[in-house]
Design an enzyme around this catalytic site. Structure first.
Site, PDB file in Angstrom:
ATOM      1  N   PHE A  93       2.213  13.828   6.427  1.00 57.80           N
ATOM      2  CA  PHE A  93       0.824  14.302   6.454  1.00 57.80           C
ATOM      3  C   PHE A  93       0.556  15.142   5.213  1.00 57.80           C
ATOM      4  O   PHE A  93       1.299  16.081   4.903  1.00 57.80           O
ATOM      5  CB  PHE A  93       0.552  15.135   7.700  1.00 57.80           C
ATOM      6  CG  PHE A  93      -0.835  15.724   7.723  1.00 57.80           C
ATOM      7  CD1 PHE A  93      -1.934  14.936   8.013  1.00 57.80           C
ATOM      8  CD2 PHE A  93      -1.035  17.065   7.395  1.00 57.80           C
ATOM      9  CE1 PHE A  93      -3.209  15.465   8.015  1.00 57.80           C
ATOM     10  CE2 PHE A  93      -2.314  17.605   7.399  1.00 57.80           C
ATOM     11  CZ  PHE A  93      -3.405  16.808   7.709  1.00 57.80           C
ATOM     12  N   LEU A  94      -0.498  14.797   4.497  1.00 58.79           N
ATOM     13  CA  LEU A  94      -0.883  15.514   3.292  1.00 58.79           C
ATOM     14  C   LEU A  94      -2.354  15.907   3.374  1.00 58.79           C
ATOM     15  O   LEU A  94      -3.184  15.093   3.775  1.00 58.79           O
ATOM     16  CB  LEU A  94      -0.668  14.652   2.039  1.00 58.79           C
ATOM     17  CG  LEU A  94       0.772  14.225   1.728  1.00 58.79           C
ATOM     18  CD1 LEU A  94       0.767  13.171   0.620  1.00 58.79           C
ATOM     19  CD2 LEU A  94       1.614  15.427   1.318  1.00 58.79           C
ATOM     20  N   ASP A 195      -4.828  -1.981  -5.867  1.00 57.50           N
ATOM     21  CA  ASP A 195      -6.143  -1.781  -5.238  1.00 57.50           C
ATOM     22  C   ASP A 195      -6.612  -0.368  -5.554  1.00 57.50           C
ATOM     23  O   ASP A 195      -6.924   0.422  -4.671  1.00 57.50           O
ATOM     24  CB  ASP A 195      -6.025  -1.998  -3.729  1.00 57.50           C
ATOM     25  CG  ASP A 195      -7.384  -2.110  -3.039  1.00 57.50           C
ATOM     26  OD1 ASP A 195      -8.402  -2.252  -3.749  1.00 57.50           O
ATOM     27  OD2 ASP A 195      -7.432  -2.040  -1.792  1.00 57.50           O
TER      28      ASP A 195
END
Length: 292
Positions: A93-94, A195
């Site tokens: 988690f950032l 992308d």
């Protein structure tokens, strides 16, 4: 599903993990996203139907390869798996915010250039086919860049459109035009994000971070062309990139071809507004190849 995720994380760390809270996040078009916490640890979790298991495994492998380069930051892969009905991918988690011009954009430009110079691949493609959005992206290894891009990128997207009843150009003619435009261009194969738009890069307290890759080995200009397509990145990003590894003087002549791939993919995925943009790019490419 939550029990399967708890079990997978517990196995990864070889210590019990219990989800005390899970919060659903907004913004994802393809997957459901959650933040889960045990009270002490937090993780980011992507969830989809069980048939997405292979896609999550491919994404995990791509993130691991990008991290292996020691050039760009990516979320650390914790684990992936599935329950009876759902597939999941658990990541570090950032807390992220958009790249800014106070250092993040310039730093990311340099990091991306270093990624593009990393590795010693001799061919174009990837060991596995992957996905760009919801679209399958073929990556069969080829030694000839003009053939790889004209067939596996432009030709592939045009064929998908034809199968949906959308016919905007003769496919074989367009493939040949793109092949001719790239014929004398033999770039060093670079590991690409694949992308690279604003929604797939952010800034953490430790610097820029990229995620949601559609990676393969190709022309580095493909990543740069994508950054200019749906709202260009900050000027400092391009300055940082060129300070590290300047772009070729002929990049501008190839940019419409590389942008066409993503516009065709958006036309396949979303239709509507991207039709005229695709037709304009195709006209530009055809004019480029027409005898004067």
């Amino acid at each position: 599903m939550w029990r399967a995720i708890e079990h997978a994380i517990s196995e990864h760390f070889d210590t019990p993990f219990t989800i005390e809270e899970h919060e659903k996040l907004t913004g994802g078009d393809i997957n459901q996203a959650y933040v889960i916490t045990s009270g002490e640890q937090r993780f980011f979790v992507k969830v989809n139907d069980k048939n997405h298991s292979e896609r999550f495994q491919i994404e995990a492998e791509q993130l691991a390869l990008l991290k292996q380069s020691n050039t760009v930051n990516t979320p650390k892969v914790i684990t992936f798996g599935h329950s009876k009905q759902h597939a999941f991918l658990v990541l570090e988690f950032l807390v992220l915010k958009p790249l800014d011009s106070t250092g993040g954009s310039y730093e990311f430009g340099q990091q991306l250039a270093k990624l593009h110079r990393w590795g010693d691949q001799k061919e174009y493609g990837n060991d596995l086919d992957n996905f760009i959005g919801e679209t399958l992206q073929p990556n069969t290894w080829m030694k000839n860049w003009s053939r790889f891009f004209s067939e596996q990128r432009i030709g592939w997207q045009l064929q998908l459109l034809k199968e949906k009843g959308v016919h905007i150009v003769d496919i074989e003619e367009c493939i040949e035009e793109v092949h001719q435009l790239l014929l004398n261009h033999a770039p060093r194969p670079s590991l690409l994000h694949g992308d690279l738009w604003h929604g797939n890069v952010g800034q953490s307290v430790h610097g820029p971070v990229i995620y949601d890759p559609a990676s393969y080995w190709g022309d580095r200009e493909c990543d740069i062309a994508m950054t200019e397509l749906f709202g260009a990145f900050d000027h400092d990003f391009y300055r940082g990139y060129n300070d590290e590894w300047p772009l070729d003087s002929q990049y501008e002549s190839r940019k419409p071809v590389y942008q066409l791939y993503h516009v065709l993919n958006h036309l396949n995925l979303f239709g509507g507004q991207y039709l005229s943009q695709a037709e304009t790019l195709i006209d530009t490419i055809m004019r480029e190849q027409s005898p004067t």
